[in-house]
Design an enzyme around this catalytic site. Sequence first.
Site, PDB file in Angstrom:
ATOM      1  N   LYS A 201     -36.070 -11.760 -57.963  1.00 24.96           N
ATOM      2  CA  LYS A 201     -36.074 -10.373 -57.488  1.00 24.96           C
ATOM      3  C   LYS A 201     -36.820 -10.286 -56.147  1.00 24.96           C
ATOM      4  O   LYS A 201     -37.959 -10.757 -56.037  1.00 24.96           O
ATOM      5  CB  LYS A 201     -36.757  -9.472 -58.527  1.00 24.96           C
ATOM      6  CG  LYS A 201     -36.741  -8.026 -58.124  1.00 24.96           C
ATOM      7  CD  LYS A 201     -37.489  -7.145 -59.111  1.00 24.96           C
ATOM      8  CE  LYS A 201     -37.606  -5.743 -58.530  1.00 24.96           C
ATOM      9  NZ  LYS A 201     -38.536  -4.913 -59.260  1.00 24.96           N
TER      10      LYS A 201
ATOM     11  N   LYS B  99      -1.682  -2.006 -43.406  1.00 29.41           N
ATOM     12  CA  LYS B  99      -1.966  -2.849 -44.582  1.00 29.41           C
ATOM     13  C   LYS B  99      -0.680  -3.406 -45.185  1.00 29.41           C
ATOM     14  O   LYS B  99      -0.657  -4.530 -45.684  1.00 29.41           O
ATOM     15  CB  LYS B  99      -2.778  -2.067 -45.622  1.00 29.41           C
ATOM     16  CG  LYS B  99      -4.243  -1.967 -45.207  1.00 29.41           C
ATOM     17  CD  LYS B  99      -5.089  -1.146 -46.135  1.00 29.41           C
ATOM     18  CE  LYS B  99      -6.488  -1.005 -45.517  1.00 29.41           C
ATOM     19  NZ  LYS B  99      -7.290   0.032 -46.109  1.00 29.41           N
TER      20      LYS B  99
ATOM     21  N   ASN C 213     -19.008   0.065 -55.229  1.00 30.95           N
ATOM     22  CA  ASN C 213     -18.417   1.318 -54.745  1.00 30.95           C
ATOM     23  C   ASN C 213     -18.186   2.231 -55.958  1.00 30.95           C
ATOM     24  O   ASN C 213     -18.522   1.887 -57.084  1.00 30.95           O
ATOM     25  CB  ASN C 213     -17.113   1.040 -53.970  1.00 30.95           C
ATOM     26  CG  ASN C 213     -16.126   0.306 -54.830  1.00 30.95           C
ATOM     27  OD1 ASN C 213     -15.659   0.817 -55.843  1.00 30.95           O
ATOM     28  ND2 ASN C 213     -15.817  -0.936 -54.454  1.00 30.95           N
TER      29      ASN C 213
ATOM     30  N   PHE D 127      -2.888  -0.710 -52.780  1.00 28.80           N
ATOM     31  CA  PHE D 127      -3.475   0.621 -52.616  1.00 28.80           C
ATOM     32  C   PHE D 127      -4.211   0.633 -51.278  1.00 28.80           C
ATOM     33  O   PHE D 127      -4.620  -0.412 -50.777  1.00 28.80           O
ATOM     34  CB  PHE D 127      -4.471   0.916 -53.741  1.00 28.80           C
ATOM     35  CG  PHE D 127      -3.841   1.562 -54.942  1.00 28.80           C
ATOM     36  CD1 PHE D 127      -2.998   0.843 -55.772  1.00 28.80           C
ATOM     37  CD2 PHE D 127      -4.093   2.896 -55.240  1.00 28.80           C
ATOM     38  CE1 PHE D 127      -2.418   1.439 -56.880  1.00 28.80           C
ATOM     39  CE2 PHE D 127      -3.525   3.506 -56.343  1.00 28.80           C
ATOM     40  CZ  PHE D 127      -2.679   2.782 -57.163  1.00 28.80           C
TER      41      PHE D 127
ATOM     42  N   LYS E 250      -0.685  -7.376 -45.423  1.00 31.52           N
ATOM     43  CA  LYS E 250      -0.808  -7.928 -46.788  1.00 31.52           C
ATOM     44  C   LYS E 250       0.550  -8.108 -47.452  1.00 31.52           C
ATOM     45  O   LYS E 250       0.636  -8.508 -48.597  1.00 31.52           O
ATOM     46  CB  LYS E 250      -1.727  -7.028 -47.633  1.00 31.52           C
ATOM     47  CG  LYS E 250      -3.099  -6.795 -46.952  1.00 31.52           C
ATOM     48  CD  LYS E 250      -4.154  -6.273 -47.889  1.00 31.52           C
ATOM     49  CE  LYS E 250      -5.409  -5.886 -47.100  1.00 31.52           C
ATOM     50  NZ  LYS E 250      -6.630  -5.866 -47.866  1.00 31.52           N
TER      51      LYS E 250
ATOM     52  N   ASP F 267     -15.328  -5.584 -49.565  1.00 34.28           N
ATOM     53  CA  ASP F 267     -14.883  -6.364 -48.394  1.00 34.28           C
ATOM     54  C   ASP F 267     -15.967  -7.334 -47.933  1.00 34.28           C
ATOM     55  O   ASP F 267     -15.690  -8.310 -47.258  1.00 34.28           O
ATOM     56  CB  ASP F 267     -14.538  -5.403 -47.248  1.00 34.28           C
ATOM     57  CG  ASP F 267     -13.262  -4.627 -47.544  1.00 34.28           C
ATOM     58  OD1 ASP F 267     -12.295  -5.257 -48.008  1.00 34.28           O
ATOM     59  OD2 ASP F 267     -13.247  -3.396 -47.342  1.00 34.28           O
TER      60      ASP F 267
HETATM   61  O1  PMT Z   1     -10.902   3.544 -59.892  1.00 30.79           O
HETATM   62  P1  PMT Z   1     -10.775   5.045 -59.642  1.00 30.79           P
HETATM   63  O2  PMT Z   1     -12.094   5.752 -59.771  1.00 30.79           O
HETATM   64  O3  PMT Z   1      -9.709   5.661 -60.488  1.00 30.79           O
HETATM   65  O4  PMT Z   1     -10.350   5.247 -58.113  1.00 30.79           O
HETATM   66  C1  PMT Z   1      -9.083   4.860 -57.668  1.00 30.79           C
HETATM   67  C2  PMT Z   1      -9.151   4.124 -56.304  1.00 30.79           C
HETATM   68  C3  PMT Z   1      -9.635   5.079 -55.244  1.00 30.79           C
HETATM   69  C4  PMT Z   1     -10.096   2.927 -56.384  1.00 30.79           C
HETATM   70  C5  PMT Z   1      -7.701   3.621 -56.013  1.00 30.79           C
HETATM   71  O5  PMT Z   1      -6.835   4.725 -55.963  1.00 30.79           O
HETATM   72  C6  PMT Z   1      -7.636   2.858 -54.699  1.00 30.79           C
HETATM   73  O6  PMT Z   1      -7.444   3.427 -53.632  1.00 30.79           O
HETATM   74  N1  PMT Z   1      -7.778   1.494 -54.764  1.00 30.79           N
HETATM   75  C7  PMT Z   1      -7.834   0.628 -53.602  1.00 30.79           C
HETATM   76  C8  PMT Z   1      -9.185   0.712 -52.964  1.00 30.79           C
HETATM   77  C9  PMT Z   1      -9.331  -0.266 -51.813  1.00 30.79           C
HETATM   78  O7  PMT Z   1     -10.024  -1.222 -51.937  1.00 30.79           O
HETATM   79  O8  PMT Z   1      -8.586   0.018 -50.780  1.00 30.79           O
HETATM   80  P2  PMT Z   1      -8.618  -0.882 -49.396  1.00 30.79           P
HETATM   81  O9  PMT Z   1      -7.880  -0.033 -48.463  1.00 30.79           O
HETATM   82  O10 PMT Z   1     -10.018  -1.247 -49.082  1.00 30.79           O
HETATM   83  O11 PMT Z   1      -7.837  -2.202 -49.755  1.00 30.79           O
HETATM   84  C10 PMT Z   1      -6.426  -2.337 -49.570  1.00 30.79           C
HETATM   85  C11 PMT Z   1      -5.824  -3.227 -50.648  1.00 30.79           C
HETATM   86  O12 PMT Z   1      -6.318  -4.563 -50.517  1.00 30.79           O
HETATM   87  C12 PMT Z   1      -6.110  -2.771 -52.050  1.00 30.79           C
HETATM   88  O13 PMT Z   1      -4.922  -2.957 -52.810  1.00 30.79           O
HETATM   89  C13 PMT Z   1      -7.217  -3.724 -52.497  1.00 30.79           C
HETATM   90  O14 PMT Z   1      -7.158  -3.956 -53.918  1.00 30.79           O
HETATM   91  C14 PMT Z   1      -6.885  -4.994 -51.724  1.00 30.79           C
HETATM   92  N2  PMT Z   1      -8.066  -5.832 -51.406  1.00 30.79           N
HETATM   93  C15 PMT Z   1      -9.068  -5.360 -50.610  1.00 30.79           C
HETATM   94  C16 PMT Z   1     -10.130  -6.182 -50.294  1.00 30.79           C
HETATM   95  C17 PMT Z   1     -10.166  -7.507 -50.786  1.00 30.79           C
HETATM   96  N3  PMT Z   1     -11.173  -8.343 -50.521  1.00 30.79           N
HETATM   97  N4  PMT Z   1      -9.163  -7.947 -51.563  1.00 30.79           N
HETATM   98  C18 PMT Z   1      -8.119  -7.131 -51.881  1.00 30.79           C
HETATM   99  O15 PMT Z   1      -7.196  -7.539 -52.591  1.00 30.79           O
END
Ligand code: PMT
Length: 393
Positions: free
Chosen positions: A287, A335, A208, A321, A339, A277
């Site tokens: 490849k 979330k 991403n 986040f 979580k 995810d």
């Molecule tokens: O890195 P930058 O370019 O500065 O951009 C910042 C950002 C947009 C990446 C940051 O501000 C942000 O939003 N980070 C979280 C992105 C994300 O994965 O969001 P989510 O809504 O998909 O996940 C929710 C939370 O679960 C997040 O805290 C994530 O770290 C966590 N997660 C998600 C999936 C997974 N398999 N394991 C996790 O721990």
Amino acid sequence: MLKGKHIVIGVTGGIAVYKVVDVVSRLKKLNADITVLMTKNATEFVTPLTFKSLALNYVVVDMFEEPRTWEVEHIAIAQRADLFLVAPATANIIGKMAHGIADDMVSTVVMATKAPVWIAPAMNTGMYTNAVVQRNMEDLKSLGYHFIEPDSGRLACGDLGMGKLASPERIVETITNAMVNRDLEGKKILITAGPTQEAIDPVRYITNHSSGKMGYAIAEEARNRGADVTLVSGPVNLEKISGIETIDVVSAAEMYDAVISRVDEMDIVIKSAAVADYKPAHYVDKKMKKTDDELSIALERTKDIAKYIGSIKAKQFFVGFAAESENVIENAKKKIESKKFDLIVCNDISQKGAGFKGDTNIVSMISKDGVVEHYDKMLKKDIAKIILDKTIK
Ligand code: PMT
């Protein structure tokens, strides 16, 4: 440690000027931006060139010399200051400051600044203990000026007693502590940042747009505030932050292992990484050859690191986040529940100036008891400060 901080140093005329050369050198090593102002008398002891060479910035002595930029110079310098240090401070400058006299660059800028002013006196013992000087210092203290008390010992004039400029180490330590909030001293904090890459074959992967800037800003701010920081970072193009432990990972599975093996010892966990995810269900170790047919790649879920932490956490304050492009608050609240975050920082990544890559973000923060706070667009480093303020609170 002092990156982004601007210190203005007013140097007045006393033999201790030579020690201030060392102060400037030490502050520069801590990455401070420095502007040196000198009185005419100070230049009798050390030339402006010495300070210019160490501060890597121009030095102003004469109020009426040609300005460097078309700003009102003494006001511009006063406004730029995060802290104003007067060192060495003679009885003369202390007297002028206490009585509102502004007749050269140092006394004018120090009067114009709204930044905290620290004064490091240096003078003969007789002068230092003189009742008028003592009264001037008391007056300045009562007005909110700060003093770095001089040392006692043999003075340049041969007298023994109070009045030696504090050591450069003590001056630097005092003003560094004054500028840097150390409220995370003794806390262990784990931060995740950046994207993950989920390999399809040896040359291709799913990822991403995360640059890591948000997480790195939090890590740097936490370090500056005294925390013991572990940063688990996906692949990013950012410089390593000194003074912290960085663990580089590539995939969500590696990030999971790095985080879970350390989480027990942490006081705070902040998950700003954009973890994939899904990952390819089967890694192809050669490849993949293209054909004329359509290609489908089966994906399977990665482990949700945050969800696992939420299920086992004990003492940790847990910040998550949420990157959303619709129903931002509603989805972020879900979330928090699933979580078990104590605080979630949500960004609507469809907004200009928010989310991935840039130096700014536009966020709302929601606490686990449902209080929502919205913030305007701001630098990621300023958002980092707010997140850590809330964490401490
Ligand atoms: O890195 P930058 O370019 O500065 O951009 C910042 C950002 C947009 C990446 C940051 O501000 C942000 O939003 N980070 C979280 C992105 C994300 O994965 O969001 P989510 O809504 O998909 O996940 C929710 C939370 O679960 C997040 O805290 C994530 O770290 C966590 N997660 C998600 C999936 C997974 N398999 N394991 C996790 O721990």
